[in-house]
Motif scaffolding. Structure first.
Motif, PDB file in Angstrom:
ATOM      1  N   LYS A  51       0.849  -1.190   0.000  1.00 56.49           N
ATOM      2  CA  LYS A  51       0.000   0.000   0.000  1.00 56.49           C
ATOM      3  C   LYS A  51       0.878   1.230   0.000  1.00 56.49           C
ATOM      4  N   CYS A  52       0.590   2.149  -0.918  1.00 51.33           N
ATOM      5  CA  CYS A  52       1.326   3.408  -0.986  1.00 51.33           C
ATOM      6  C   CYS A  52       0.421   4.559  -0.569  1.00 51.33           C
ATOM      7  N   ASP A  53       1.046   5.577   0.015  1.00 51.18           N
ATOM      8  CA  ASP A  53       0.332   6.754   0.495  1.00 51.18           C
ATOM      9  C   ASP A  53      -0.272   7.512  -0.687  1.00 51.18           C
ATOM     10  N   LYS A  54      -1.480   7.993  -0.531  1.00 57.71           N
ATOM     11  CA  LYS A  54      -2.210   8.792  -1.507  1.00 57.71           C
ATOM     12  C   LYS A  54      -2.518   8.032  -2.793  1.00 57.71           C
ATOM     13  N   VAL A  55      -2.498   6.704  -2.740  1.00 56.63           N
ATOM     14  CA  VAL A  55      -2.866   5.873  -3.886  1.00 56.63           C
ATOM     15  C   VAL A  55      -3.946   4.908  -3.412  1.00 56.63           C
ATOM     16  N   LYS A  56      -5.060   4.862  -4.107  1.00 57.46           N
ATOM     17  CA  LYS A  56      -6.176   4.026  -3.674  1.00 57.46           C
ATOM     18  C   LYS A  56      -5.941   2.553  -3.971  1.00 57.46           C
ATOM     19  N   LYS A  57      -5.186   2.264  -4.995  1.00 62.36           N
ATOM     20  CA  LYS A  57      -4.998   0.885  -5.437  1.00 62.36           C
ATOM     21  C   LYS A  57      -3.985   0.152  -4.561  1.00 62.36           C
TER      22      LYS A  57
END
Length: 170
Positions: A51-57
């Motif tokens: 999970k990456c910050d500011k990315v929904k996917k």
């Protein structure tokens, strides 16, 4: 002129049929480790969530037999994945891990321009519950069951009164 068109068509055909990917993809490569496993343990099927910050996917990876995994980092075209986490989610059998061994920060691998990333701390787990470190098992689920006459045809009283209500002080 015909030779020029023929060369252009041949070049276009080579570019289409080649396996060169022109997209700039950023990939995470890592490995999980087992704290109490014997040699030749099969790590396949363990799931890693990214999970990456500011990315929904989200991205999901499955480990290979040796515990290694590779996955493309979730990103959007305008954002570069700067703040990402990898999490050990689970596997085909029960895995036990401490809070430190479950999540790892993702850092850039070799060079500044490299498209590969690595995990900063190892994702480690145990196959048996380390009882000294963590509390394992499920607690008691015993409920209070008042005896009801069977001729009434009712279900056990624990279905009706699952808890004892707390009486407040007025």
């Amino acid at each position: 002129m015909a030779i020029r068109m023929l060369n252009l068509a041949a070049l276009l055909l080579v570019l289409i049929s080649s396996r060169i990917q022109l997209s700039a993809c950023q990939a995470l490569k890592g490995k999980v480790s087992c704290l109490d496993c014997k040699n030749h343990y099969d790590f396949s099927g363990i799931k890693i969530l990214v999970k990456c910050d500011k990315v929904k996917k989200l991205s999901m990876a499955n480990t290979k037999e040796d515990g290694s995994f590779a996955v493309d980092l979730p990103s959007e075209s305008t954002k570069t994945p700067l703040n990402c986490l990898a999490k050990l989610v689970g596997g085909p059998s029960a895995l036990y891990a401490s809070k430190k061994g479950v999540v790892s920060q993702i850092v850039r691998a070799d060079g500044e321009n490299s498209g590969f990333y690595a995990i900063s701390t190892p994702l480690a787990f145990s196959t048996k519950c380390p009882s000294k470190v963590m509390k394992c098992g499920v607690g008691s689920s015993k409920t209070v069951d008042l005896p009801l006459p069977p001729e009434w045809g009712l279900a056990p009283s624990s279905y009706y009164i699952p808890f004892v209500p707390i009486i407040g002080i007025p």
